[in-house]
Each structure stands twice: as C-alpha cells, then as structure tokens.
Design a protein around this motif. Sequence first.
Motif, PDB file in Angstrom:
ATOM      1  N   ALA A 124      19.835 -24.709  25.797  1.00  0.00           N
ATOM      2  CA  ALA A 124      20.023 -24.403  27.078  1.00  0.00           C
ATOM      3  C   ALA A 124      19.116 -22.648  27.265  1.00  0.00           C
ATOM      4  CB  ALA A 124      21.579 -23.849  26.371  1.00  0.00           C
ATOM      5  N   CYS A 125      18.445 -22.678  26.202  1.00  0.00           N
ATOM      6  CA  CYS A 125      17.914 -21.296  26.490  1.00  0.00           C
ATOM      7  C   CYS A 125      16.233 -21.585  26.690  1.00  0.00           C
ATOM      8  CB  CYS A 125      16.907 -21.292  24.186  1.00  0.00           C
ATOM      9  SG  CYS A 125      15.524 -19.631  24.378  1.00  0.00           S
ATOM     10  N   PRO A 126      15.582 -22.670  26.803  1.00  0.00           N
ATOM     11  CA  PRO A 126      13.762 -22.982  28.299  1.00  0.00           C
ATOM     12  C   PRO A 126      14.730 -23.232  29.262  1.00  0.00           C
ATOM     13  CG  PRO A 126      14.701 -24.772  26.436  1.00  0.00           C
ATOM     14  CD  PRO A 126      15.720 -24.453  25.249  1.00  0.00           C
ATOM     15  N   MET A 127      15.882 -23.823  29.037  1.00  0.00           N
ATOM     16  CA  MET A 127      16.823 -24.144  30.651  1.00  0.00           C
ATOM     17  C   MET A 127      16.945 -22.357  30.964  1.00  0.00           C
ATOM     18  SD  MET A 127      16.238 -26.905  31.508  1.00  0.00           S
ATOM     19  CE  MET A 127      14.974 -26.820  31.261  1.00  0.00           C
ATOM     20  N   SER A 128      17.297 -21.241  30.609  1.00  0.00           N
ATOM     21  CA  SER A 128      17.902 -20.362  31.010  1.00  0.00           C
ATOM     22  C   SER A 128      16.447 -19.620  31.825  1.00  0.00           C
ATOM     23  CB  SER A 128      18.527 -19.837  29.734  1.00  0.00           C
ATOM     24  OG  SER A 128      18.498 -18.329  29.401  1.00  0.00           O
TER      25      SER A 128
ATOM     26  N   ASP B  89      10.001 -32.919  33.708  1.00  0.00           N
ATOM     27  CA  ASP B  89       8.345 -33.789  33.591  1.00  0.00           C
ATOM     28  C   ASP B  89       7.786 -33.478  31.993  1.00  0.00           C
ATOM     29  OD1 ASP B  89       6.220 -35.171  33.586  1.00  0.00           O
ATOM     30  OD2 ASP B  89       5.796 -34.524  35.652  1.00  0.00           O
ATOM     31  N   PRO B  90       8.280 -34.272  31.334  1.00  0.00           N
ATOM     32  CA  PRO B  90       7.764 -34.300  29.786  1.00  0.00           C
ATOM     33  C   PRO B  90       6.606 -34.197  29.848  1.00  0.00           C
ATOM     34  CG  PRO B  90       9.127 -36.071  29.577  1.00  0.00           C
ATOM     35  CD  PRO B  90       9.169 -35.524  31.336  1.00  0.00           C
ATOM     36  N   ARG B  91       5.543 -35.183  30.401  1.00  0.00           N
ATOM     37  CA  ARG B  91       4.132 -35.361  30.106  1.00  0.00           C
ATOM     38  C   ARG B  91       3.642 -33.536  30.412  1.00  0.00           C
ATOM     39  NH1 ARG B  91       2.804 -38.152  35.474  1.00  0.00           N
ATOM     40  NH2 ARG B  91       4.042 -37.277  36.395  1.00  0.00           N
ATOM     41  N   LEU B  92       3.075 -34.188  29.324  1.00  0.00           N
ATOM     42  CA  LEU B  92       1.577 -32.802  28.808  1.00  0.00           C
ATOM     43  C   LEU B  92       0.597 -33.024  29.959  1.00  0.00           C
ATOM     44  CD1 LEU B  92       1.853 -30.405  27.350  1.00  0.00           C
ATOM     45  CD2 LEU B  92      -0.279 -31.950  25.401  1.00  0.00           C
TER      46      LEU B  92
ATOM     47  N   PRO C 239       8.380 -23.689  22.485  1.00  0.00           N
ATOM     48  CA  PRO C 239       6.510 -23.985  22.435  1.00  0.00           C
ATOM     49  C   PRO C 239       6.919 -25.026  23.837  1.00  0.00           C
ATOM     50  CG  PRO C 239       7.336 -24.630  20.737  1.00  0.00           C
ATOM     51  CD  PRO C 239       8.633 -23.979  21.041  1.00  0.00           C
ATOM     52  N   GLN C 240       7.202 -26.012  23.675  1.00  0.00           N
ATOM     53  CA  GLN C 240       7.267 -27.240  24.687  1.00  0.00           C
ATOM     54  C   GLN C 240       6.823 -26.570  26.213  1.00  0.00           C
ATOM     55  OE1 GLN C 240       9.925 -26.633  23.366  1.00  0.00           O
ATOM     56  NE2 GLN C 240      11.829 -26.811  24.905  1.00  0.00           N
ATOM     57  N   SER C 241       7.244 -25.758  25.921  1.00  0.00           N
ATOM     58  CA  SER C 241       7.467 -25.751  27.595  1.00  0.00           C
ATOM     59  C   SER C 241       6.009 -25.251  28.497  1.00  0.00           C
ATOM     60  CB  SER C 241       7.866 -23.907  28.134  1.00  0.00           C
ATOM     61  OG  SER C 241       9.495 -23.242  27.608  1.00  0.00           O
TER      62      SER C 241
ATOM     63  N   ARG D 172       0.024 -23.619  29.368  1.00  0.00           N
ATOM     64  CA  ARG D 172       0.048 -24.551  28.404  1.00  0.00           C
ATOM     65  C   ARG D 172      -0.657 -25.558  27.907  1.00  0.00           C
ATOM     66  NH1 ARG D 172       3.544 -29.141  24.911  1.00  0.00           N
ATOM     67  NH2 ARG D 172       4.339 -29.184  26.666  1.00  0.00           N
ATOM     68  N   VAL D 173      -1.015 -26.305  29.186  1.00  0.00           N
ATOM     69  CA  VAL D 173      -2.060 -27.206  29.764  1.00  0.00           C
ATOM     70  C   VAL D 173      -2.761 -26.454  31.272  1.00  0.00           C
ATOM     71  CG1 VAL D 173      -2.954 -28.825  30.556  1.00  0.00           C
ATOM     72  CG2 VAL D 173      -1.197 -28.662  29.069  1.00  0.00           C
TER      73      VAL D 173
END
Length: 336
Positions: free
Chosen positions: A108-112, A141-144, A199-201, A221-222
């Motif tokens: 919920a937090c990252p979506m918020s 899209d989870p790709r880094l 931190p995965q955002s 992040r990238v």
Amino acid sequence: MAYRPTARTEATRLVYRQRLLDAARRLLAEGGYAAAGISALAERAGVATGSVYNRFASKQELLAVVFRHVAGHELTAVQQAWADPKPGAAVARAASFMLFAQIEPGHACPMSMSHAVVPVLQRDGEVGRDWLPGLLSRSYDPRLIAPGSKSGLTFGMGMTEKQGGSDVRANTTRAVPMASDPDGRAHLLTGHKWFFSAPQSDAFLVLAQAPAGLTCFLVPRVLADGTRNTVRIQRLKNKLGNKSNASSEVEFDGTWAVRVGEPGRGVPTIIDMVNHTRLDCVLGTTAGMRQSVSEAIWHARHRSAFAARASRFSSATTPSSLTAFESRRTASSSSP
C-alpha cells in the motif's frame, strides 16, 4: 550437512511454481482478488493446499512472486485516479485501496506514494514530462533498467534525517548544482536519509539544502543511460510490523538529482505528496479495521468451546459488535 535438492526435485518445484502462477492469473482475471485465495489457488493448480508454500522458499516469496509478477499491474491500475480523472474516480480509487490493503498491506505504501507524487510533477512540466507517462501507466515493471525503457514506474520518498527527525528544515544533506547543466536543474547530493520509503522504487522525492535553501529534488534509482545512481542502502529498518513494506536508511555520495519546483521551496513542493499519502494512511487504517472485524466475526461464528459456538457467549460477540460499529464509522468518515 545442509540439504541440497536434486535436479529432479528442483525441476518439479519450478513446474509447480509455474502452475501456481498460471492459476493465479486465471483466478484474478475471472474473479479478482477475492477469488485468489490460497485454497482456490491450490485447487486450480492441482496441488494440495498445505503444499502450496513448499513450492516457494517461503510464504513471503510466494506473496512477492504472485503479487509482483501477477497482480502488480492491476494494483497499479487501481491506484491511478489521475489517469482517468472523471467524476467519482477518487472515490473508486479509495474503495479499491481499502479492498486490496486488506489482502496484503505491505504494497500500500509504494502504491500510495506513486499516486501522491503525480500532482507534484504535474505542477513542474519540465520534470513531469519524463516521469508522468510511466506513473500513469496501467503496467507494473519490476526491472532495474533505465526509467525511459520501463512500461510503468513507481515512486518513493525520503525526508527524515538523523539529527532532525520531523524537523526537516534541520536537514544537512547538501545539493550542489552541476556546472554542466545550463538550466541549473541537475544537482549532486551528499548526505543521508534516516527513513527512505520503498527503496525498490524507480525514483524518489527528497529534500536537500541547495544554495537557495531547502529544495525538493527527484532522485532516480537508475539514470537515463542505464547506470545505477549512487543511492547506497545502509540497512533495512527492523520494524515491529508491516515488514513486507521495506523502509531503509540510505546515503548519498555525489548522487544525481534534478530539482522539482522552485529553489528554496522544498517543503511547499513536497507537502502535496505528503498530504495525499496521509489521506491514504486513513484509508489503510480503515482497511485494517475492516479486516480485523471480518476475522473477529468469523472466529466468533466458527470457534467452538465447551460444546458451543463462541457466538453464544457475550464475551465474544460484544467486542465483535463494538469493533464492527467502529469500523463502519471510520469507513464513513474516511470517504473522500
């Protein structure tokens, strides 16, 4: 000696993993999240309910794989009232938030935050044009990889520092303008954040001391060329609860960032994002109360003790009734 699975065992595990994921996709498509329980998932995949978790390294891995790779795009879709801002969009989004937060509140937090950052970037068209299309996407899209190559983007946030706590004006992280940027937008950050959410955002809004004062910056992040930015995670917070929602401590060391909003107006710029996330805190709390009510009532109706159902005893029904009343009142007061 540690157990080492044979090649055949590992191959079987991978087959079952794929069957579970395929079953989850079908269930989600047919009946939404309510239909994708563990029992239904096991039945559709043709495996025993008790052995579902054995196909993954842990329960957390199962949840992560299913939610990230199967339902992630749907979770992002229900968050974006901004993508189709018609009348009632905010109410529908709030209802969806409360529903899926009862299943797994960790996301919920990252979506918020990904929802809340949109109005900030809409006010800064120069920065927003690069990030809003990914934020308003219906894909996850989870790709880094470079943000411009992704089908969907998520955002986090970092304000708190060790010495300041809630007093963000006491922040010591420094932002130095890059001489190579004629527009004066690009900066290099040096410092830390004591509480760095999700931190995965793909990117984060942070506050740092620039020449004009405390200013808001966007930290990817990238970078655009595919290289990783210098966002150094020192550790993940060992939280009392909500551990599936990662929070971290990070350090910046020549970290590339782009200014958002006016120089020296960091708090007024980021406060809109903060405001929307705090509204979601109310929705998330309401979801937790509703989930508690459901479990308490189910327990009272099905638990047997002394040859009778718990629902026959006031010690079980009275707390459930009071909790149900408070849950309904909270849901009514938190409606947009």
